[in-house]
Design a protein around this motif. Structure first.
Motif, PDB file in Angstrom:
ATOM      1  N   PHE A  45      -3.044  -3.285 -11.836  1.00 39.70           N
ATOM      2  CA  PHE A  45      -1.601  -3.196 -11.666  1.00 39.70           C
ATOM      3  C   PHE A  45      -1.066  -4.394 -10.907  1.00 39.70           C
ATOM      4  N   TYR A  46       0.242  -4.579 -11.036  1.00 35.73           N
ATOM      5  CA  TYR A  46       0.940  -5.727 -10.463  1.00 35.73           C
ATOM      6  C   TYR A  46       2.164  -5.214  -9.711  1.00 35.73           C
ATOM      7  N   SER A  47       2.382  -5.761  -8.511  1.00 35.38           N
ATOM      8  CA  SER A  47       3.512  -5.327  -7.687  1.00 35.38           C
ATOM      9  C   SER A  47       4.269  -6.525  -7.135  1.00 35.38           C
ATOM     10  N   GLU A  48       5.537  -6.310  -6.844  1.00 35.22           N
ATOM     11  CA  GLU A  48       6.349  -7.317  -6.164  1.00 35.22           C
ATOM     12  C   GLU A  48       7.134  -6.658  -5.036  1.00 35.22           C
ATOM     13  N   ILE A  49       7.132  -7.299  -3.873  1.00 37.64           N
ATOM     14  CA  ILE A  49       8.021  -6.887  -2.778  1.00 37.64           C
ATOM     15  C   ILE A  49       9.325  -7.644  -2.996  1.00 37.64           C
ATOM     16  N   ASP A  64       0.817  -1.207   0.000  1.00 43.60           N
ATOM     17  CA  ASP A  64       0.000   0.000   0.000  1.00 43.60           C
ATOM     18  C   ASP A  64       0.857   1.266   0.000  1.00 43.60           C
ATOM     19  N   ARG A  65       1.917   1.268   0.763  1.00 39.95           N
ATOM     20  CA  ARG A  65       2.810   2.435   0.785  1.00 39.95           C
ATOM     21  C   ARG A  65       3.430   2.670  -0.590  1.00 39.95           C
ATOM     22  N   ALA A  66       3.806   1.591  -1.263  1.00 42.26           N
ATOM     23  CA  ALA A  66       4.399   1.723  -2.595  1.00 42.26           C
ATOM     24  C   ALA A  66       3.373   2.186  -3.621  1.00 42.26           C
ATOM     25  N   VAL A  69      -7.809  -7.925  -4.792  1.00 45.70           N
ATOM     26  CA  VAL A  69      -6.369  -8.095  -4.600  1.00 45.70           C
ATOM     27  C   VAL A  69      -6.056  -9.586  -4.510  1.00 45.70           C
ATOM     28  N   HIS A  70      -5.043 -10.020  -5.255  1.00 46.10           N
ATOM     29  CA  HIS A  70      -4.556 -11.398  -5.180  1.00 46.10           C
ATOM     30  C   HIS A  70      -3.089 -11.331  -4.760  1.00 46.10           C
ATOM     31  N   VAL A  71      -2.774 -11.837  -3.579  1.00 42.00           N
ATOM     32  CA  VAL A  71      -1.402 -11.796  -3.071  1.00 42.00           C
ATOM     33  C   VAL A  71      -0.846 -13.214  -3.052  1.00 42.00           C
ATOM     34  N   ARG A  72       0.389 -13.322  -3.471  1.00 40.02           N
ATOM     35  CA  ARG A  72       1.105 -14.602  -3.406  1.00 40.02           C
ATOM     36  C   ARG A  72       2.342 -14.387  -2.539  1.00 40.02           C
ATOM     37  N   MET A 114      -6.922  -4.671  -8.652  1.00 38.32           N
ATOM     38  CA  MET A 114      -7.878  -3.891  -9.431  1.00 38.32           C
ATOM     39  C   MET A 114      -8.406  -2.824  -8.488  1.00 38.32           C
ATOM     40  N   SER A 115      -8.250  -1.568  -8.875  1.00 34.57           N
ATOM     41  CA  SER A 115      -8.755  -0.454  -8.078  1.00 34.57           C
ATOM     42  C   SER A 115      -9.771   0.328  -8.895  1.00 34.57           C
ATOM     43  N   LEU A 116     -10.683   0.968  -8.189  1.00 36.47           N
ATOM     44  CA  LEU A 116     -11.749   1.748  -8.810  1.00 36.47           C
ATOM     45  C   LEU A 116     -11.611   3.215  -8.432  1.00 36.47           C
ATOM     46  N   HIS A 117     -11.816   4.106  -9.402  1.00 36.86           N
ATOM     47  CA  HIS A 117     -11.825   5.531  -9.128  1.00 36.86           C
ATOM     48  C   HIS A 117     -13.175   5.873  -8.506  1.00 36.86           C
ATOM     49  N   VAL A 118     -13.170   6.646  -7.416  1.00 35.33           N
ATOM     50  CA  VAL A 118     -14.381   6.907  -6.643  1.00 35.33           C
ATOM     51  C   VAL A 118     -14.528   8.394  -6.364  1.00 35.33           C
ATOM     52  N   ASP A 119     -15.735   8.896  -6.530  1.00 35.43           N
ATOM     53  CA  ASP A 119     -16.091  10.247  -6.118  1.00 35.43           C
ATOM     54  C   ASP A 119     -16.240  10.198  -4.593  1.00 35.43           C
ATOM     55  N   ALA A 120     -15.418  10.937  -3.884  1.00 34.08           N
ATOM     56  CA  ALA A 120     -15.416  10.878  -2.416  1.00 34.08           C
ATOM     57  C   ALA A 120     -16.681  11.460  -1.791  1.00 34.08           C
ATOM     58  N   THR A 121     -17.390  12.306  -2.507  1.00 32.58           N
ATOM     59  CA  THR A 121     -18.609  12.898  -1.939  1.00 32.58           C
ATOM     60  C   THR A 121     -19.798  11.954  -2.042  1.00 32.58           C
TER      61      THR A 121
END
Length: 184
Positions: free
Chosen positions: A102-106, A43-45, A72-75, A121-128
């Motif tokens: 997107f795809y990430s690796e530690i 999440d920080r990255a 989220v799928h974590v291996r 997979m992330s979704l763009h959201v209207d915060a209001t």
């Protein structure tokens, strides 16, 4: 608009986060990094990477919008222990007007081995309204530059993995017929 940002000329491919340390309080009774804290590192990255395209904390305040994790799928591939230092790579696989894939690796910061991978997979959201909404044009342009840079990278092997327990009684070519006298 005054708060629109133009795309950076260059994106690292893949994006590489700042170096982060495994904190002592994150170690569980098994003597390794608790699974929840792998997500903290990812999440920080993600915040660092998408901050470059204009989706950082200022975006929430100025535009009253954000992006939320949808799947989220974590291996988990190798243990991290106290005081290990890591960097996270991120590759933008695809995006559309409302989604980021997107795809990430530690990775161990010194030795480079992969401790965990995460497909998101992330979704763009209207915060209001707390509803899915379209990215603004300037963010879409920035994402396009990032994706073009990342498109040159090979497709990650862990991308699109399906989790399952292999069926018993199946050979490499499908079901195996069990007959009398067959041992299994």
């Amino acid at each position: 608009m005054a708060h629109e940002r133009t795309a950076s000329v260059f994106f690292f491919a893949p994006f590489v986060s700042s170096t982060m340390a495994v904190e002592p309080d994150w170690i569980d009774y098994n003597g390794h990094l608790n699974m929840a804290y792998y997500h903290v590192l990812f999440d920080r990255a993600v915040d660092e990477a998408f901050g470059i395209v204009g989706l950082g904390p200022d975006y929430v305040v100025e535009r009253q919008a954000s992006y939320f994790a949808a799947e989220v799928h974590v291996r988990y591939r190798r243990e991290l222990t106290r005081d290990d230092r890591v960097r996270v790579t991120l590759q933008l696989i695809d995006f559309d007007e409302k989604r980021l894939h997107f795809y990430s690796e530690i990775r161990h910061a010194q030795d480079g081995w992969v401790a965990a991978s995460s497909e998101n997979m992330s979704l763009h959201v209207d915060a209001t309204t707390r509803r899915v909404s379209s990215f603004p044009d300037d963010i879409m342009a920035n994402l396009a530059v990032m994706k073009a840079s990342h498109a040159r990278l090979p497709r990650p092997d862990d991308l699109g993995r399906v989790m399952s327990i292999p069926c018993r009684g199946r050979g490499q070519n499908g079901p195996v017929a069990l007959t009398a006298g067959t041992r299994h």
